[in-house]
Write a protein that holds these residues in place. Structure first.
Motif, PDB file in Angstrom:
ATOM      1  N   ILE A 101       0.882  -1.227  -0.089  1.00 49.50           N
ATOM      2  CA  ILE A 101      -0.160  -0.017  -0.033  1.00 49.50           C
ATOM      3  C   ILE A 101       0.891   0.988   0.124  1.00 49.50           C
ATOM      4  O   ILE A 101       1.454   1.539   1.034  1.00 49.50           O
ATOM      5  CB  ILE A 101      -0.736  -0.046   1.332  1.00 49.50           C
ATOM      6  N   ASP A 102       0.815   2.181  -1.154  1.00 50.76           N
ATOM      7  CA  ASP A 102       1.810   3.338  -1.196  1.00 50.76           C
ATOM      8  C   ASP A 102       3.096   2.954  -0.719  1.00 50.76           C
ATOM      9  O   ASP A 102       3.759   3.615   0.090  1.00 50.76           O
ATOM     10  CB  ASP A 102       1.037   4.295  -0.456  1.00 50.76           C
ATOM     11  N   GLY A 103       3.764   1.989  -1.035  1.00 50.67           N
ATOM     12  CA  GLY A 103       5.199   1.296  -0.685  1.00 50.67           C
ATOM     13  C   GLY A 103       5.130   0.727   0.538  1.00 50.67           C
ATOM     14  O   GLY A 103       6.205   0.426   0.857  1.00 50.67           O
ATOM     15  N   ALA A 104       4.250   0.474   1.358  1.00 47.57           N
ATOM     16  CA  ALA A 104       4.205  -0.206   2.665  1.00 47.57           C
ATOM     17  C   ALA A 104       4.100  -1.814   2.322  1.00 47.57           C
ATOM     18  O   ALA A 104       2.914  -1.983   1.657  1.00 47.57           O
ATOM     19  CB  ALA A 104       3.323   0.249   3.734  1.00 47.57           C
ATOM     20  N   SER A 105       4.987  -2.687   2.667  1.00 40.25           N
ATOM     21  CA  SER A 105       4.597  -4.030   2.403  1.00 40.25           C
ATOM     22  C   SER A 105       4.048  -4.483   3.917  1.00 40.25           C
ATOM     23  O   SER A 105       4.468  -4.620   4.933  1.00 40.25           O
ATOM     24  CB  SER A 105       5.880  -4.733   2.229  1.00 40.25           C
ATOM     25  N   VAL A 106       2.682  -5.013   3.861  1.00 36.19           N
ATOM     26  CA  VAL A 106       1.958  -5.376   5.065  1.00 36.19           C
ATOM     27  C   VAL A 106       1.222  -6.634   4.768  1.00 36.19           C
ATOM     28  O   VAL A 106       0.952  -6.960   3.519  1.00 36.19           O
ATOM     29  CB  VAL A 106       1.105  -3.965   5.280  1.00 36.19           C
ATOM     30  N   PRO A 107       0.841  -7.393   5.828  1.00 37.83           N
ATOM     31  CA  PRO A 107      -0.083  -8.541   5.730  1.00 37.83           C
ATOM     32  C   PRO A 107      -1.534  -8.087   5.360  1.00 37.83           C
ATOM     33  O   PRO A 107      -1.791  -7.035   5.695  1.00 37.83           O
ATOM     34  CB  PRO A 107       0.023  -8.903   7.139  1.00 37.83           C
TER      35      PRO A 107
ATOM     36  N   ILE B  56       6.890   2.515  10.175  1.00 45.16           N
ATOM     37  CA  ILE B  56       6.776   1.631   9.000  1.00 45.16           C
ATOM     38  C   ILE B  56       7.172   2.389   7.800  1.00 45.16           C
ATOM     39  O   ILE B  56       7.169   3.887   7.587  1.00 45.16           O
ATOM     40  CB  ILE B  56       5.314   1.267   8.712  1.00 45.16           C
ATOM     41  N   LEU B  57       7.748   1.822   6.751  1.00 42.92           N
ATOM     42  CA  LEU B  57       8.216   2.277   5.546  1.00 42.92           C
ATOM     43  C   LEU B  57       7.107   2.163   4.517  1.00 42.92           C
ATOM     44  O   LEU B  57       6.359   1.487   4.428  1.00 42.92           O
ATOM     45  CB  LEU B  57       9.240   1.324   4.891  1.00 42.92           C
ATOM     46  N   ALA B  58       6.799   3.533   4.138  1.00 42.80           N
ATOM     47  CA  ALA B  58       5.422   3.662   3.334  1.00 42.80           C
ATOM     48  C   ALA B  58       5.702   5.001   2.480  1.00 42.80           C
ATOM     49  O   ALA B  58       5.018   5.876   2.493  1.00 42.80           O
ATOM     50  CB  ALA B  58       4.118   3.787   3.812  1.00 42.80           C
ATOM     51  N   PRO B  59       6.782   4.922   1.537  1.00 41.40           N
ATOM     52  CA  PRO B  59       7.295   6.256   0.698  1.00 41.40           C
ATOM     53  C   PRO B  59       6.150   6.908   0.070  1.00 41.40           C
ATOM     54  O   PRO B  59       6.321   8.168   0.058  1.00 41.40           O
ATOM     55  CB  PRO B  59       8.450   5.483  -0.002  1.00 41.40           C
ATOM     56  N   GLN B  60       5.185   6.196  -0.471  1.00 38.30           N
ATOM     57  CA  GLN B  60       4.164   6.874  -1.505  1.00 38.30           C
ATOM     58  C   GLN B  60       3.010   7.263  -0.692  1.00 38.30           C
ATOM     59  O   GLN B  60       2.023   7.698  -1.299  1.00 38.30           O
ATOM     60  CB  GLN B  60       4.099   6.026  -2.578  1.00 38.30           C
ATOM     61  N   ALA B  61       2.717   6.929   0.756  1.00 39.22           N
ATOM     62  CA  ALA B  61       1.789   7.219   1.412  1.00 39.22           C
ATOM     63  C   ALA B  61       1.435   8.804   1.607  1.00 39.22           C
ATOM     64  O   ALA B  61       2.324   9.480   1.867  1.00 39.22           O
ATOM     65  CB  ALA B  61       1.654   6.349   2.684  1.00 39.22           C
ATOM     66  N   PRO B 107      -2.348  -4.754   9.871  1.00 38.85           N
ATOM     67  CA  PRO B 107      -1.528  -5.294  11.185  1.00 38.85           C
ATOM     68  C   PRO B 107      -0.369  -4.335  10.813  1.00 38.85           C
ATOM     69  O   PRO B 107       0.159  -4.435   9.784  1.00 38.85           O
ATOM     70  CB  PRO B 107      -1.578  -6.848  10.820  1.00 38.85           C
ATOM     71  N   PRO B 109       3.577  -4.841  10.535  1.00 39.96           N
ATOM     72  CA  PRO B 109       4.410  -5.909  10.384  1.00 39.96           C
ATOM     73  C   PRO B 109       5.496  -6.070  11.341  1.00 39.96           C
ATOM     74  O   PRO B 109       5.959  -7.169  11.372  1.00 39.96           O
ATOM     75  CB  PRO B 109       5.094  -5.243   8.808  1.00 39.96           C
TER      76      PRO B 109
END
Lengths: 384, 384
Positions: A101-107, B56-61, B107, B109
């Motif tokens: 999601i927008d670059g976040a890798s999540v479960p 959390i890494l979310a570069p495009q959020a 969740p 990660p």
């Protein structure tokens, strides 16, 4: 243009781009919720082509992707802010995945979580034609027990899971043979009893009298000496198995504590580790199973039998006498270097005239359906 | 302005807004990784003020929030695309939470996942001053066994987890009393042995001789009749406990199968359910524990003893003779309606001259630290 209208524009733009990318896929609309979803969750789903459809509400997101089998599939947003995406057809069996999601890798909030690929995360189960062998059925069920212990060799608390067959609790006298069964790299002691379905496989085998009732011990293959500040990490897994786990299991459970009634097997890294432990301890084990791995991994070179594992395979005649079953398994779709290194290992066995059984799991790669099938085959052949 | 530059502007704008909102918090910089993180994960963290820091890494959020204790805390993005946010100080103990990424609730990660609040998701453990009672210590450890069974009453596979104390496997003759222990609403059979730490609490109590060794059975409180198309969902949990679970446990495990050696307890919805089961089956159970709940929930009205639970509390004298322990517990910070309904219930007990023990967990709400403490107290008083 204010903040909200910029956001809105970005989202609309993103939707148009993604729709254009994914509308080209023609899919059969017979999707059903995956069997490893959380209770009541409709997504992810799988169809008869073995495609995966994921879905998640993310109204303000710019880009959402389904990250499965090494490919990131763009998902598309509807007017309610729900993103949906469909994968290419997958192999039968069990595959780890995540959402991006927008670059976040999540479960994916839709699934149960599994430890594998070095993280606790989502997975999808693609129904297999032969899935009855690991299905939950109305047969007597054994227990899977979490056993916590303090390990002096690693100076840490560790745990294993212990499967005891359904008839273990029927009387207080019968004793059982034991299979020590190991996971692969970036997995842990939960793998075999959760996604591996070792308990259900054995429940079914034992109920149909294809296996003798046995205990299975599933521990963690990562075990290191306590580190001083400047020391390298040094594995003591073999020592933990021989000096700590086996004596503990033989004390706590009604085992038949001799080599004829002990088997050891593992998958991938676990196959590599357990082969070494087996060959160093032929006075302790009599059956070996290597699922998708051997101790010459990752090399596909011809094995020099004099130097390999300190020459433990040199005397084929003695090995044939001592080892009651030497069993190897591999999926037909496994990637390099597995087929090459297993092939080189088999050539060495043949050159030494060492008897072994070789099994191929049709149409599966380096994944859990291969290993469930390996266990199903292997467990039906040991302690007989 | 192309697509990428719009995205960039949105992100920069969002960062500025969030920074402005959260920079005002002054926090003590002694954060440590939470004890329920996945192995090797540095976030989430907790500091000495009991604040939670998520990352959390979310570069495009566009917007990322930490959603904890009913409050959504804005997180702030750094130049690498990593979002970080800090909560207000939390109560000691165990709290469920999630991250919100552009409107997607997912969740974290970084953590292990727990079933509660109706989903499998993240949680944070805020160290408690009294945490030694549920810590993993170098004492003999019992087993927690997953027991799968087919239930005819619900026409479904169900499972319970069964704790057997460390000395259960020392010989094959000793028999043990049994505590049936239930979770609350939107939880399941995993709650007590995972976030409830029932096994570690009992291991510690038994090792210090504060409790007698006992078996604990933790099943799922949701059990319904198979439904015809137009029928309402009808709970058969009491029938499943009495007709299926207890006979199964008395067959599979070395129990002392009489009322003097059976206790039943539960938390919240489980307290409500088990009180009803207790009072309907005084020939089966002799000890009751109600943690943060009673069967008059959610009412705080005075109880009419003639109609409440079909008049089961009318005869105080007989109840005092039959029930060896009637135990109630509550957290001092529990929200309405819990304090009111428990108060009304206690008044009824007092009016009927029914003996009971009442415990208050200091500074905890309707959460797991309350229930861990309740179990710790209750288990030290039963079967004596």
């Amino acid at each position: 243009m204010n903040f909200k209208s910029i956001l809105f524009s970005v989202n609309v733009l993103a939707s148009i781009i993604c729709t254009a990318q994914t509308n080209q896929i023609k899919v059969i609309e017979d999707f059903k919720p995956s069997s490893v979803n959380q209770q009541g969750k409709l997504y992810p789903q799988v169809n008869s082509e073995r495609r995966v459809r994921a879905s998640i509400l993310a109204p303000q997101a710019n880009k959402v992707q389904l990250d499965l089998g090494g490919i990131k599939y763009d998902m598309v947003k509807d007017e309610k802010g729900i993103w949906t995406g469909v994968s290419e057809p997958q192999d039968e069996g069990f595959h780890y995945y995540q959402l991006n999601i927008d670059g976040a890798s999540v479960p994916d909030p839709g699934t149960v979580y599994f430890y594998g690929a070095g993280r606790l995360g989502s997975a999808i189960e693609i129904p297999a034609a032969d899935q009855e062998f690991f299905a939950i059925r109305d047969v007597p069920h054994g227990l899977v027990s979490e056993n916590i212990y303090f390990s002096k060799l690693t100076n840490s608390f560790r745990r294993c899971f212990v499967y005891t067959p359904a008839n273990y609790n029927e009387d207080s006298k019968t004793r059982f043979p034991v299979l020590y069964l190991q996971h692969g790299s970036f997995e842990d002691e939960t793998g075999w009893a959760v996604q591996g379905k070792a308990n259900l496989i054995l429940d079914n085998l034992i109920a149909s009298k294809k296996s003798v009732p046995m205990i299975i011990v599933m521990d963690n293959g990562y075990a290191y000496k306590p580190q001083s500040n400047d020391s390298r990490q040094e594995s003591v897994f073999e020592e933990v198995v021989i000096q700590e786990i086996i004596p503990m299991i033989d004390t706590k459970f009604r085992t038949i504590a001799n080599r004829e009634n002990r088997a050891i097997a593992g998958l991938s890294m676990g196959a590599n580790q357990t082969m070494r432990i087996m060959m160093n301890n032929l006075d302790i084990f009599s059956h070996y199973g290597g699922f998708s791995g051997t101790s010459n991994y990752p090399s596909a070179d011809a094995i020099d039998v004099n130097s390999f594992l300190d020459g433990k395979f040199k005397d084929g005649e003695t090995i044939n006498k001592k080892i009651k079953l030497f069993w190897l398994g591999l999926g037909t779709k496994e990637p390099s270097p597995f087929p090459g290194s297993v092939r080189a290992f088999r050539k060495m066995l043949e050159k030494q005239s060492i008897k072994y059984v070789y099994y191929e799991s049709p149409e599966t790669a380096h994944e859990w359906l291969t290993w469930r099938r390996c266990l199903n085959q292997f467990a039906s052949k040991i302690f007989k």
